[in-house]
Scaffold this active site. Structure first.
Site, PDB file in Angstrom:
ATOM      1  N   THR A 122       0.807  -1.214   0.000  1.00 24.81           N
ATOM      2  CA  THR A 122       0.000   0.000   0.000  1.00 24.81           C
ATOM      3  C   THR A 122       0.850   1.278   0.000  1.00 24.81           C
ATOM      4  OG1 THR A 122      -1.823  -1.100   1.093  1.00 24.81           O
ATOM      5  CG2 THR A 122      -1.732   1.290   1.319  1.00 24.81           C
ATOM      6  N   ASP A 131      -4.126   5.532   7.220  1.00 21.67           N
ATOM      7  CA  ASP A 131      -3.343   6.775   7.300  1.00 21.67           C
ATOM      8  C   ASP A 131      -2.472   6.945   6.060  1.00 21.67           C
ATOM      9  OD1 ASP A 131      -1.159   4.982   7.924  1.00 21.67           O
ATOM     10  OD2 ASP A 131      -1.675   5.108  10.039  1.00 21.67           O
ATOM     11  N   ASP A 165      -3.170   0.582  -5.916  1.00 22.47           N
ATOM     12  CA  ASP A 165      -1.804   0.607  -5.393  1.00 22.47           C
ATOM     13  C   ASP A 165      -1.081  -0.719  -5.620  1.00 22.47           C
ATOM     14  OD1 ASP A 165      -3.548  -0.654  -3.660  1.00 22.47           O
ATOM     15  OD2 ASP A 165      -2.609   0.109  -1.839  1.00 22.47           O
ATOM     16  N   HIS A 166      -1.830  -1.781  -5.798  1.00 20.82           N
ATOM     17  CA  HIS A 166      -1.291  -3.128  -6.039  1.00 20.82           C
ATOM     18  C   HIS A 166      -2.476  -4.043  -6.251  1.00 20.82           C
ATOM     19  CE1 HIS A 166      -2.581  -4.324  -2.009  1.00 20.82           C
ATOM     20  NE2 HIS A 166      -2.148  -3.125  -1.630  1.00 20.82           N
TER      21      HIS A 166
HETATM   22 ZN   LIG Z   1      -2.831  -1.580  -0.565  1.00 21.73          ZN
END
Ligand SMILES: [Zn+2]
Length: 420
Positions: free
Chosen positions: A95, A178, A368-369
């Site tokens: 992430t 966060d 993000d992945h």
């Molecule tokens: Zn992620």
């Protein structure tokens, strides 16, 4: 369930509502965007909305396509540009490095976010990518607020926007995680907000950005936003229509604590106490609903996209990742989470149309992945798959180092690889 997630992501969607011609080849798209913006500066958007869907695989667009409505994913795919040949050129794709790379446009070796956690040889300890002892929590006294982008070493596109407009742009990052809010918002942002579960169920920040919550955030938190989602989670449509996923009951999913099987329905109020209070909502579609609610509240209360200076709203939907980890990529729970996210995207886009106006804002959506199928499930299908054995590797390395250098202490720290 033992999980082993690897690098997968090939998905970026970009839509510039109404301002660009439709459905062009990838190479043409870039030319078209550059030329139009270069020639006519007035065509710049009033608002850019960046959406990251945590752990979203490209095939969720195609696997669930017939189940999506017209106003969410399909609107982005059909009215925008679908860039299907994207690759991440780094490992690990977790992430933090994912969000950092999307927004800095460079890889971890340059932006400094080389994992979610890593061993810092200068500090001589394991550190978390966003942790920062020099800042204080805002909106909570919990240490979950002691976060900042201090370890992000290059500028983000959001930083560059602030620099370009002498700080007149409004830049806000929002996520359950966060790091999903902080890394996209960058260093020069007006604020980043992330979710505080536990017994609070609110959105918090840190003194890196602001010294106290704006009134609208305090009001939002005071309305006890999480309580309305602490309800039963059942499938959006009849269970037998979830044919793009495995059976609800199988051997490869992890039930929440206090529940025997990972099967619908989930009585969230009954499971709350054993699963971290409001943190339980993170691994349900309602975490995404909270983020959509809060993003729409930010849009309205911060008057984003309402003047000629471009603003940037960076949103990351994290519940897809928590659900993916808990139930796997083949689960009914995951399909249901995406069908519901599709509705949240529609709600968000409608709010943007209403406030900023179709044609006045630019949206991109990416991930993000990705994630791999549960290796045990693949093995059950006779497919070659397995798990990476950290401990065995470390032991082997130690033995070899002892043979070659007569020293077992050369490895200072072994980081157990876990993703999210
Ligand atoms: Zn992620």
């Amino acid at each position: 369930m033992k999980t082993f997630w690897t690098a997968l992501l090939f998905m970026t969607l970009l839509v510039s509502c109404g301002t660009l011609s439709r459905k062009q080849e990838t190479s043409t798209v870039k030319t078209s965007i550059n030329q139009e913006h270069y020639i006519n500066n007035a065509a710049r958007p009033k608002l850019v909305v960046g959406i990251v869907v945590d752990q979203m695989r490209y095939d969720y667009l195609t696997r669930f396509y017939s189940r999506y409505g017209d106003g969410g994913f399909k609107r982005l795919m059909n009215d925008g540009f679908n860039l299907t040949n994207n690759h991440y050129n780094f490992v690990p794709t977790y992430t933090a490095p994912g969000h950092a790379s999307i927004y800095t446009g460079t890889s971890p070796m340059n932006n400094g976010i080389i994992g979610n956690n890593w061993f810092d040889k200068f500090e001589n300890k394991s550190i978390y990518n966003a942790s920062d002892d020099t800042v204080e929590p805002v909106g909570t006294i919990n240490a979950e607020g002691k976060m900042s982008p201090r370890r992000l070493l290059t500028t983000t596109v959001t930083d560059e926007l602030e620099l370009h407009t002498q700080g007149r742009s409004k830049v806000i990052g929002i996520s359950i995680k966060d790091r999903g809010a902080i890394l996209p918002a960058g260093h020069a942002a007006d604020a980043a907000y992330w979710y505080r579960g536990g017994d609070e169920g609110t959105f918090i920040s840190s003194t890196f950005y602001i010294n106290e919550l704006p009134q609208w955030v305090s009001d939002y938190n005071a309305s006890n936003p999480s309580q309305s989602y602490m309800k039963e989670w059942n499938t959006l449509y009849p269970l037998n229509t979830y044919t793009a996923s495995g059976t609800d009951l199988n051997d490869f999913e992890k039930a929440p604590r206090g529940k025997e099987t990972a099967t619908f329905p989930y009585d969230l109020p009954a499971l709350q106490d054993k699963n971290g209070g409001y943190s339980l909502l993170k691994a349900t579609p309602y975490g995404n609903s909270l983020v959509a609610d809060f993003a729409i509240a930010a849009l309205k209360n911060e008057q984003m996209g309402m003047d000629a200076i471009p603003d940037f709203l960076a949103i990351s939907f994290s519940s897809t990742d928590y659900v993916g980890h808990q139930y796997g990529v083949n689960a009914v729970e995951l399909e249901d989470t995406y069908l519901r996210l599709d509705l949240e995207l529609e709600r968000l886009l409608n709010a943007l149309d209403h406030q900023v106006g179709d044609g006045n804002y630019t949206v991109f959506l990416t991930a993000d992945h990705g994630a791999v199928n549960n290796p045990a499930y693949l093995q059950s299908q006779g497919i070659a798959a397995g798990y990476f054995e950290n401990d065995a590797l470390e032991q082997y390395l130690k033995e070899q180092l002892k043979i070659k250098y007569s020293n077992e202490k050369i490895i200072k720290k072994s980081l157990i690889v876990k993703s999210s």
